[in-house]
Scaffold this active site. Sequence first.
Site, PDB file in Angstrom:
ATOM      1  N   TYR A 361       0.837  -1.202   0.000  1.00  0.00           N
ATOM      2  CA  TYR A 361       0.000   0.000   0.000  1.00  0.00           C
ATOM      3  C   TYR A 361       0.873   1.254   0.000  1.00  0.00           C
ATOM      4  O   TYR A 361       0.676   2.174  -0.800  1.00  0.00           O
ATOM      5  CB  TYR A 361      -0.913  -0.011   1.219  1.00  0.00           C
ATOM      6  N   LYS A 365       1.035   4.025  -3.090  1.00  0.00           N
ATOM      7  CA  LYS A 365       0.618   5.418  -2.906  1.00  0.00           C
ATOM      8  C   LYS A 365       1.765   6.386  -3.186  1.00  0.00           C
ATOM      9  O   LYS A 365       1.541   7.500  -3.667  1.00  0.00           O
ATOM     10  CB  LYS A 365       0.085   5.614  -1.488  1.00  0.00           C
TER      11      LYS A 365
END
Length: 415
Positions: A361, A365
């Site tokens: 994640y 991002k």
Amino acid sequence: MASQILRMFVHMIRARRILLIGNPKGYSIPAIAKELPGNGKIFFCAEVPYLGVNSQEEFDYFSDGKKISMRVGPVADTLKALHAEDEHFDIVFIDADQRNAVQYYSFVMDNHLLSMDAVICVENTLMKGQVYLENVSDENVLAVRKLNSVINSDPRVEQVILPVQSGLSLIRRSPVPLDTVVESKTEVVKDDVFWGCNQQRILERLRLDGRVAYVTGGGQGIGRAFAHALGEAGAKVAVVDLVLAKAEMVACELSLKGIKSLALAADVSKPEDVQRMVDAIVARWGTVHIACNNAGINLNSASEETTLEEWDKTFNVNLRGLFLCCQAAGRIMLNQGYGKIINTASMASLIVPHPQKQLAYNASKAGVVKLTQTLGTEWIDRGVKVNCISPCEPAFQCTFGPILRTVDPTIVTVS
């Protein structure tokens, strides 16, 4: 009747602060308070209590009683106190048949108790036509006639009189003429700061009327908030989610507000789904002006235990899917020479939240930030602005509170 009219005005101009001056017979203060937002306030000032309500504590028993501030006593003194407290109001309501109504009106105007777009409502300004009769000796009629004369001759305002019951005057500040000269000690102030760019006020320039927007991941969380915000600003909104039922739920919410909306299902990691999504929006509304690429997932696993499947799935949605949406929407925007793209990154692109374990994640991002910077640099000269926001996940707000206060929670790359 007066209560219904006031409630309608509160709704129409989105009033937050109201000043009621005079005898409150004929309208319900609690009913008006109900129309106000949570931080709204009614200041009721009169010589006598309101229909047997003798203290502020009694108002507090109403569900919206906390929004009511009762000021009983000489009205002139109450107005001076409100002025000293630096209060200002969106609606000022005055009973015209009071002996001192002229003084109340003059005090409000002379001491700037009105907010920028405020309205003054004056009740009983027709007195069933008696104000136009000759040889009238009634003190109330003469008082109303005097007030009407003062308002009519006041160059600061303009008014209309509605034939409602005994007459209701609606008064607002006169618009500033474009040829007005505003002088200071050293120069004449007459520029876009004073008049507004293109003669529009700042909130008008932030309106999105006529714009078409979509929000991926719009069925919940930040995406749902995006959809409501864009719609309230005037845009037509396509709510896109992996689960159609979630998108339909938000679209239904928007429709209850009178917002034009469309619910679509799409897996943003699939090129064919993204293209179908954009095609459906264009078929419905002709184009896309605003793209909010918000869809994302987080599978949470320790770095040494993260599988390639988890890694690929996270990147497929968070980065590949966002790229596909930017590209599909960008082609339309570049062709029309205008567009706004807002990508949702994360504070995890700037810091490493701990003890959350989310390597894939965080890395995806961070990729969103760099992708946004690259597209923003490439497309800015062709009319398309690409930005991203980096919200703070609640899960690590507490852990990283001191750090987050030193880091800007948004990344606006190219404006």
